[in-house]
Design a protein around this motif. Sequence first.
Motif, short mmCIF file in Angstrom:
data_model
loop_
_atom_site.label_atom_id
_atom_site.label_comp_id
_atom_site.label_asym_id
_atom_site.label_seq_id
_atom_site.Cartn_x
_atom_site.Cartn_y
_atom_site.Cartn_z
N ASN A 85 7.12 -1.27 12.45
CA ASN A 85 7.77 -0.89 11.12
C ASN A 85 7.39 0.21 10.30
O ASN A 85 8.03 0.67 9.38
CB ASN A 85 8.07 -2.15 10.25
N ASP A 86 6.04 0.54 10.65
CA ASP A 86 5.62 1.73 9.67
C ASP A 86 5.53 2.92 10.32
O ASP A 86 4.60 3.28 10.91
CB ASP A 86 4.09 1.06 9.21
N GLU A 87 6.54 3.55 10.06
CA GLU A 87 6.59 5.05 10.63
C GLU A 87 5.56 6.39 10.23
O GLU A 87 5.31 6.83 11.03
CB GLU A 87 7.92 5.72 9.92
N ASN A 88 4.75 5.94 9.01
CA ASN A 88 3.91 6.80 8.63
C ASN A 88 2.56 6.69 9.26
O ASN A 88 1.75 7.41 9.54
CB ASN A 88 4.02 6.79 7.05
N VAL A 89 2.34 5.27 9.51
CA VAL A 89 0.92 4.90 10.02
C VAL A 89 1.37 5.45 11.89
O VAL A 89 0.32 6.27 12.09
CB VAL A 89 0.77 3.51 10.45
N ARG A 90 2.44 5.65 12.23
CA ARG A 90 2.55 6.39 13.91
C ARG A 90 2.37 7.70 13.64
O ARG A 90 1.73 8.06 14.50
CB ARG A 90 3.87 5.78 14.22
N LYS A 91 2.91 8.26 12.52
CA LYS A 91 2.86 9.62 12.38
C LYS A 91 1.38 10.09 12.29
O LYS A 91 1.02 11.22 12.93
CB LYS A 91 3.63 9.92 11.34
N ARG A 92 0.75 9.43 11.43
CA ARG A 92 -0.71 9.91 11.02
C ARG A 92 -1.80 9.56 12.20
O ARG A 92 -2.40 10.53 12.68
CB ARG A 92 -1.30 9.18 9.79
N ALA A 93 -1.35 8.47 12.79
CA ALA A 93 -2.15 8.27 13.91
C ALA A 93 -1.90 9.34 15.29
O ALA A 93 -2.87 9.53 16.07
CB ALA A 93 -2.07 6.86 14.46
N CYS A 94 -0.85 9.80 15.27
CA CYS A 94 -0.44 10.68 16.50
C CYS A 94 -0.60 11.97 16.09
O CYS A 94 -0.45 13.00 17.04
CB CYS A 94 1.15 10.51 17.01
N ALA A 95 -0.74 12.42 14.75
CA ALA A 95 -0.94 13.85 14.25
C ALA A 95 -2.02 14.51 14.85
O ALA A 95 -3.13 13.93 15.27
CB ALA A 95 -1.00 13.94 13.01
N ASN A 96 -1.68 16.04 15.24
CA ASN A 96 -2.83 16.51 15.91
C ASN A 96 -3.46 16.37 17.21
O ASN A 96 -4.73 16.42 17.45
CB ASN A 96 -3.90 17.14 14.81
N GLU A 112 -6.78 6.19 -3.94
CA GLU A 112 -7.48 5.14 -3.18
C GLU A 112 -6.51 4.48 -2.08
O GLU A 112 -6.98 4.39 -0.87
CB GLU A 112 -8.00 4.02 -3.94
N ALA A 113 -5.42 4.42 -2.51
CA ALA A 113 -4.31 4.02 -1.31
C ALA A 113 -4.16 4.82 -0.28
O ALA A 113 -4.26 4.71 0.90
CB ALA A 113 -3.16 3.37 -1.83
N GLU A 114 -4.11 6.01 -0.71
CA GLU A 114 -3.92 7.14 0.07
C GLU A 114 -4.94 7.22 0.97
O GLU A 114 -4.99 7.47 2.18
CB GLU A 114 -3.71 8.56 -0.69
N MET A 115 -6.20 7.34 0.54
CA MET A 115 -7.52 7.47 1.44
C MET A 115 -7.60 6.35 2.22
O MET A 115 -7.83 6.33 3.50
CB MET A 115 -8.50 7.53 0.47
N ALA A 116 -7.30 5.26 1.79
CA ALA A 116 -7.32 3.80 2.88
C ALA A 116 -6.51 4.18 3.96
O ALA A 116 -6.75 3.73 5.20
CB ALA A 116 -6.91 2.73 1.97
N ILE A 131 0.92 -1.01 0.02
CA ILE A 131 0.03 0.01 0.03
C ILE A 131 0.91 1.24 -0.15
O ILE A 131 0.64 2.46 -0.76
CB ILE A 131 -0.92 -0.01 1.30
N SER A 132 2.03 1.19 0.79
CA SER A 132 2.73 2.22 0.69
C SER A 132 3.34 2.58 -0.57
O SER A 132 3.73 3.65 -1.05
CB SER A 132 3.83 2.09 1.76
N LYS A 133 3.73 1.43 -1.46
CA LYS A 133 4.31 1.65 -2.55
C LYS A 133 3.29 2.12 -3.55
O LYS A 133 3.60 3.04 -4.49
CB LYS A 133 4.87 0.34 -3.17
N ALA A 134 2.05 1.87 -3.43
CA ALA A 134 0.95 2.41 -4.26
C ALA A 134 0.81 3.62 -3.86
O ALA A 134 0.38 4.46 -5.07
CB ALA A 134 -0.23 1.65 -3.99
N ILE A 135 0.84 4.36 -2.76
CA ILE A 135 0.71 5.67 -2.40
C ILE A 135 1.93 6.58 -3.18
O ILE A 135 1.70 7.48 -3.74
CB ILE A 135 0.84 5.86 -0.85
#
Length: 399
Positions: free
Chosen positions: A335-346, A297-301, A287-291
């Motif tokens: 292992n997924d730094e972007n999931v952690r970043k988005r989940a903790c944002a704002n 759609e991958a970005e929205m998911a 999914i990260s590769k698709a983004i």
Amino acid sequence: MNIFVINSGSSSIKYQLFKIPSEKPVCSGLLERIGLSESTITHKVFIDNEEKVIKKRLTLPTHEAGLLEVAALLTDKNTGVIKEPEDIEVVGHRVVHGGETFAATAVINDAVKEEIKRLFPLAPLHNPANYTGIEVAEKIFTKAVQVAVFDTAFHQAMPEKAFRYAIPQSFYKDLRIRAYGFHGTSHKYVSQRAAEYLHNPKARIITIHLGNGCSMAAVDGGKSIDTSMGFGPLSGLVMGTRSGDIDPSVIFHLVDEVGYELDKVKALLNKQSGMQGLTGFSDMRDISKAIAEGDREAEMAYEMYAYRIKKYIGAYTAVLNGLDAIVFTAGVGENDENVRKRACANLDFLGIKLDDERNKVPSSGLKEISTENSPVKILVIPTNEELEIAQQCYELLSK
């Protein structure tokens, strides 16, 4: 104490051997495709801190045949770690569902086995396979104490207001329909590690287990007081192939208006939904590769996945009346730094402040990824369910 940990699936067996109290396994392995064509064994031995990997392709018609091969590897004259199967003192079994009967680890006897069988309908994909592992281990490791460690046990501390559903009382009293929660062994392990790191046994912690299956737990002073999975493992977060929370009216609509059979709805929500349904991929790396390639759609998911985590962080912070730490664990969580970043944002208003640079640094162990001035610690802690099972066996039998 030689403790052999088994996680028996429908066509697989994962295992590790520990010499507790040492936390490092002396060997580990995975049997795959049991009962299918061309089964495989991957066996890893740790000798003088060096890993030796043995791979085999063979026919394993049954779990017993597979575990006999493992016993042979354990006692091999060149790479063996024990002299004979009788050297195994304890076999610790992962059992997914313990219902309301088991709030703690239990020595397996006939009554325990009957109760595990009685719970088959609540975990039809897991408990029968776990039971098979017990019966096979009893034949091979004849002198070992067999012990069951239940995924649901940790969540038995939840108060009634958290685990009950708002349906007629008879459904709970007669049919035991309630929230049980899962991944309890993982949530227990990482919350304990977090409390030790914080030097605070009374810490209020949200644990976030993100693998192909995903769940969260609110842990107060070492006890689970709420969790996102319920009667089964379908509710809560968006997962690899499971939908997570969904309005039950959707099910009625699909059956009544679209003409779906219930089996088709069950398959849809469990195997064809989640990230798989949204993107065509269940693996976050794909999914990260698709983004990166511009797939909207991958970005929205990805946004939906993180948004659901964020909603539960807010809810569980309220349930806990404050927060000392958040823990990310399991394959995606670790292992997924972007999931952690988005989940903790704002989430600054909750005292949750993630440090971007710390978050990017890979680590094989516990790491802190919150800012220096963050009131809430954000931690990444690798889960180790097999070690937790071994330690629970040791604690039970050392009393």
